[in-house]
Design a protein around this motif. Sequence first.
Motif, PDB file in Angstrom:
ATOM      1  N   LEU A  34      17.090  -5.633   5.811  1.00 19.36           N
ATOM      2  CA  LEU A  34      17.315  -4.642   4.765  1.00 19.36           C
ATOM      3  C   LEU A  34      17.428  -5.369   3.435  1.00 19.36           C
ATOM      4  N   GLY A  35      16.659  -4.921   2.428  1.00 13.61           N
ATOM      5  CA  GLY A  35      16.662  -5.595   1.146  1.00 13.61           C
ATOM      6  C   GLY A  35      16.850  -4.652  -0.023  1.00 13.61           C
ATOM      7  N   PHE A  36      17.242  -5.221  -1.134  1.00 13.97           N
ATOM      8  CA  PHE A  36      17.345  -4.475  -2.386  1.00 13.97           C
ATOM      9  C   PHE A  36      16.778  -5.334  -3.497  1.00 13.97           C
ATOM     10  N   THR A  37      15.731  -4.849  -4.165  1.00  8.31           N
ATOM     11  CA  THR A  37      15.055  -5.590  -5.215  1.00  8.31           C
ATOM     12  C   THR A  37      15.443  -5.038  -6.586  1.00  8.31           C
ATOM     13  N   LEU A  83       8.902  -0.810   4.821  1.00  8.91           N
ATOM     14  CA  LEU A  83       8.826   0.306   3.879  1.00  8.91           C
ATOM     15  C   LEU A  83       9.708  -0.012   2.683  1.00  8.91           C
ATOM     16  N   MET A  84       9.197   0.302   1.484  1.00  9.35           N
ATOM     17  CA  MET A  84       9.965   0.064   0.266  1.00  9.35           C
ATOM     18  C   MET A  84       9.980   1.314  -0.588  1.00  9.35           C
ATOM     19  N   ALA A  85      11.174   1.756  -0.971  1.00  7.40           N
ATOM     20  CA  ALA A  85      11.328   2.940  -1.805  1.00  7.40           C
ATOM     21  C   ALA A  85      11.263   2.560  -3.278  1.00  7.40           C
ATOM     22  N   ARG A  86      11.033   3.536  -4.139  1.00  5.68           N
ATOM     23  CA  ARG A  86      10.978   3.278  -5.582  1.00  5.68           C
ATOM     24  C   ARG A  86      12.303   2.770  -6.119  1.00  5.68           C
ATOM     25  N   SER A  87      13.372   3.076  -5.424  1.00  7.04           N
ATOM     26  CA  SER A  87      14.697   2.613  -5.846  1.00  7.04           C
ATOM     27  C   SER A  87      14.878   1.110  -5.663  1.00  7.04           C
ATOM     28  N   GLY A  88      13.944   0.467  -4.935  1.00  5.47           N
ATOM     29  CA  GLY A  88      14.054  -0.965  -4.666  1.00  5.47           C
ATOM     30  C   GLY A  88      14.630  -1.292  -3.314  1.00  5.47           C
ATOM     31  N   ILE A  89      15.066  -0.275  -2.571  1.00  2.00           N
ATOM     32  CA  ILE A  89      15.588  -0.500  -1.225  1.00  2.00           C
ATOM     33  C   ILE A  89      14.425  -0.609  -0.240  1.00  2.00           C
ATOM     34  N   SER A  90      14.471  -1.597   0.641  1.00  8.86           N
ATOM     35  CA  SER A  90      13.408  -1.797   1.629  1.00  8.86           C
ATOM     36  C   SER A  90      14.010  -2.051   2.995  1.00  8.86           C
ATOM     37  N   ALA A 123       0.863  -1.182   0.000  1.00  9.77           N
ATOM     38  CA  ALA A 123       0.000   0.000   0.000  1.00  9.77           C
ATOM     39  C   ALA A 123       0.896   1.227   0.000  1.00  9.77           C
ATOM     40  N   GLY A 124       1.155   1.764  -1.194  1.00  9.81           N
ATOM     41  CA  GLY A 124       2.116   2.852  -1.298  1.00  9.81           C
ATOM     42  C   GLY A 124       3.495   2.350  -0.927  1.00  9.81           C
ATOM     43  N   PRO A 125       4.217   3.059  -0.079  1.00 10.86           N
ATOM     44  CA  PRO A 125       5.558   2.597   0.314  1.00 10.86           C
ATOM     45  C   PRO A 125       5.531   1.524   1.406  1.00 10.86           C
ATOM     46  N   ILE A 126       4.366   1.266   1.996  1.00  8.73           N
ATOM     47  CA  ILE A 126       4.244   0.299   3.098  1.00  8.73           C
ATOM     48  C   ILE A 126       3.890  -1.080   2.549  1.00  8.73           C
ATOM     49  N   TYR A 127       4.518  -2.112   3.077  1.00 12.80           N
ATOM     50  CA  TYR A 127       4.133  -3.468   2.702  1.00 12.80           C
ATOM     51  C   TYR A 127       3.887  -4.305   3.955  1.00 12.80           C
ATOM     52  N   PHE A 128       2.983  -5.273   3.799  1.00  8.86           N
ATOM     53  CA  PHE A 128       2.668  -6.253   4.836  1.00  8.86           C
ATOM     54  C   PHE A 128       2.938  -7.633   4.239  1.00  8.86           C
ATOM     55  N   GLU A 129       3.489  -8.535   5.039  1.00  7.35           N
ATOM     56  CA  GLU A 129       3.836  -9.852   4.521  1.00  7.35           C
ATOM     57  C   GLU A 129       3.581 -10.927   5.566  1.00  7.35           C
TER      58      GLU A 129
END
Length: 220
Positions: free
Chosen positions: A212-215, A168-175, A113-119
């Motif tokens: 910390l992740g990078f997609t 939180l996930m940014a448009r750059s792919g960093i979360s 949902a926008g920059p927020i994710y639930f998993e």
Amino acid sequence: MKKLLFVFVFAFASISFAQAQSFGIRGGANLSNLSGDLRNEDRYENKVGFHAGVTMNFGIVGDFFSIQPELLYSNKGFKNSDTEFSTPLGDYRRTGKVNYNYLELPILARIKAGPIYFEGGPQASYLLSVNNETKEYFNGNLQSSSTTERDKDGLKDFEFGYAAGIGLMARSGISIGVRYNGSLTDFVDTNAEDYFEGDLTNARHSTIMLTLGFTIPSGR
């Protein structure tokens, strides 16, 4: 059993990377301890460990809903409460922790949902190794430090559980996110009364992850 596990992991990874819409890397810190019906809870304290691995993502409903399997190396376990006593020559202190090193495969449903994710979803884990770290201090000075490999006999190779988190996930792919891993199965198998004097007969791993992740999008 171990060969079967690695065949499964290799096949799974091959199919996933061929079909995934994006893949990435993930790593961070673990804060782990034990849960369950422990006989002596004060003996076991939180331990800091780490996790690292790769992620794949399959879009189901655009960017809103996806399935994300991951393959992670995860170091968890517990820290023994300190042992302290005084002698005529000075003060002695002994500390230690037990590391359980797992290969983990969570398969997570993810809602964004926008920059927020639930998993959240199920997780299977395979026990790779166990080691015991011990440090001894005299009058506050480190005297010795050792790491001893422990046998896996009496411990279950496989653990089944679940994972759930938010981030939180940014448009750059960093979360960046926080995730909880719980177990549905005890990790002590046979002769539980002999392992840690029977304290861990009904013990289960419990882990909080700061991750910390990078997609990297696949470009499809």
